[in-house]
Design an enzyme around this catalytic site. Structure first.
Site, short mmCIF file in Angstrom:
data_model
loop_
_atom_site.label_atom_id
_atom_site.label_comp_id
_atom_site.label_asym_id
_atom_site.label_seq_id
_atom_site.Cartn_x
_atom_site.Cartn_y
_atom_site.Cartn_z
N LYS A 5 -43.09 26.14 -42.53
CA LYS A 5 -42.20 27.24 -42.81
C LYS A 5 -41.12 26.85 -43.96
O LYS A 5 -40.30 28.00 -44.35
CB LYS A 5 -41.18 27.27 -41.45
CG LYS A 5 -42.35 27.33 -40.42
CD LYS A 5 -41.76 27.27 -38.91
CE LYS A 5 -42.54 27.41 -37.72
NZ LYS A 5 -41.66 27.10 -36.51
N GLY A 6 -41.02 25.72 -44.36
CA GLY A 6 -39.75 25.25 -45.18
C GLY A 6 -39.70 26.12 -46.37
O GLY A 6 -38.41 26.41 -46.97
N GLU A 65 -43.35 25.18 -52.84
CA GLU A 65 -43.11 24.00 -51.58
C GLU A 65 -41.45 24.03 -51.82
O GLU A 65 -41.10 24.12 -52.79
CB GLU A 65 -43.69 22.49 -52.05
CG GLU A 65 -43.51 21.48 -51.18
CD GLU A 65 -44.01 21.63 -50.06
OE1 GLU A 65 -43.57 22.74 -49.21
OE2 GLU A 65 -44.73 20.81 -49.33
N ASP A 66 -41.16 23.48 -50.30
CA ASP A 66 -39.70 23.12 -50.46
C ASP A 66 -39.27 22.00 -50.91
O ASP A 66 -38.37 21.84 -51.58
CB ASP A 66 -39.13 23.35 -49.05
CG ASP A 66 -39.77 22.65 -47.83
OD1 ASP A 66 -40.83 21.85 -48.40
OD2 ASP A 66 -39.46 22.63 -46.78
N ASP A 98 -41.31 14.80 -51.10
CA ASP A 98 -40.43 13.62 -50.91
C ASP A 98 -41.61 12.37 -51.28
O ASP A 98 -41.73 12.07 -52.42
CB ASP A 98 -40.35 13.69 -49.61
CG ASP A 98 -39.27 12.35 -49.05
OD1 ASP A 98 -39.72 11.23 -49.14
OD2 ASP A 98 -38.13 12.66 -48.60
N PHE A 108 -31.26 13.06 -46.62
CA PHE A 108 -31.98 14.06 -45.75
C PHE A 108 -31.28 15.35 -45.66
O PHE A 108 -30.13 15.53 -45.40
CB PHE A 108 -32.03 13.63 -44.38
CG PHE A 108 -33.03 14.36 -43.56
CD1 PHE A 108 -34.34 14.01 -43.59
CD2 PHE A 108 -32.75 15.46 -42.79
CE1 PHE A 108 -35.58 14.77 -42.75
CE2 PHE A 108 -33.69 16.14 -42.05
CZ PHE A 108 -34.93 16.08 -42.20
N ASP A 122 -35.34 22.17 -42.67
CA ASP A 122 -34.84 21.99 -41.34
C ASP A 122 -34.92 20.71 -40.96
O ASP A 122 -35.34 19.77 -41.54
CB ASP A 122 -35.87 22.73 -40.45
CG ASP A 122 -37.34 21.87 -40.10
OD1 ASP A 122 -37.54 21.69 -38.92
OD2 ASP A 122 -37.89 21.56 -41.18
N ARG A 168 -32.44 26.00 -40.96
CA ARG A 168 -33.13 26.68 -42.07
C ARG A 168 -32.53 27.64 -42.58
O ARG A 168 -32.57 28.16 -43.83
CB ARG A 168 -34.83 27.14 -41.41
CG ARG A 168 -35.67 26.08 -41.07
CD ARG A 168 -37.14 26.91 -40.50
NE ARG A 168 -37.90 26.00 -40.21
CZ ARG A 168 -38.93 25.26 -40.77
NH1 ARG A 168 -38.63 25.01 -42.10
NH2 ARG A 168 -39.53 24.41 -40.13
#
Length: 180
Positions: A44-45, A100-101, A104, A153, A160, A166
């Site tokens: 969802k990101g 992609e959001d 990492d 973070f 989220d 979000r």
């Protein structure tokens, strides 16, 4: 719900995001001139980022969605890819752009690209809103990166923590008191 106490600080504001997306969209337009890439929005990101990106692009696209996860309600990747929604299109011999959001550790994106490569796309590229190279474990790099960030973070602009935040119009750093 009062959320202002949950945000340590704004890392990237709305204006910075919009400006950088315009720059990345122009790079993608140049690279995909005369092509119609299949854009895969990773839910969802990346939904908010993907919507803004494809509206800023001039090349025509087709749009697909995938839902993959390796986080759950945690702040760190488990490293195990779970695909709960796959694309419907055949990507063989097609130009594919994954949106992609955040990248990492790289575990999720590495597993995803490995899986998609077995479907024989002509090209497979990655565009990410955020990149945390200091946390990279898996050998993966985005072809287009909007912002490189430190090991914080982050939430907002589609990202989220436990399905919250979000809808924030910026990228912020989540206060440690929320998740520790």
């Amino acid at each position: 719900m009062e959320r202002s106490n949950d945000i340590e600080r704004v890392l990237i504001d709305e204006g910075e995001i919009a400006e950088r997306i315009g720059e990345i969209a122009a790079q993608i337009d140049a690279d995909y001139q005369g092509k119609i890439p299949i854009v895969i929005c990773i839910l969802k990101g990346s939904l908010v980022f993907c919507a803004d990106l494809i509206r800023a692009m001039e090349v025509p696209v087709t749009l697909e969605f995938m839902k993959v996860s390796s986080y759950g309600a945690s702040t760190t990747s488990s490293g195990k890819l779970s695909v709960s929604l796959d694309i419907m299109s055949n990507i063989e011999n097609k130009d594919v752009l994954i949106v992609e959001d955040i990248i990492d550790s790289g575990h999720t994106m590495k597993a995803l690209t490995d899986m998609l490569k077995t479907r024989n796309p002509a090209t497979l590229r990655i565009v990410t809103l955020l990149d945390k190279p200091s946390r990279r474990v898996a050998p993966i790099e985005a072809d287009y990166t909007c912002f490189e960030i430190e090991d914080e973070f982050v939430i907002g602009y589609g990202l989220d923590y436990a399905e919250k935040y979000r809808d924030l119009p910026y990228v912020g750093i989540l206060s440690r008191k929320v998740y520790e």
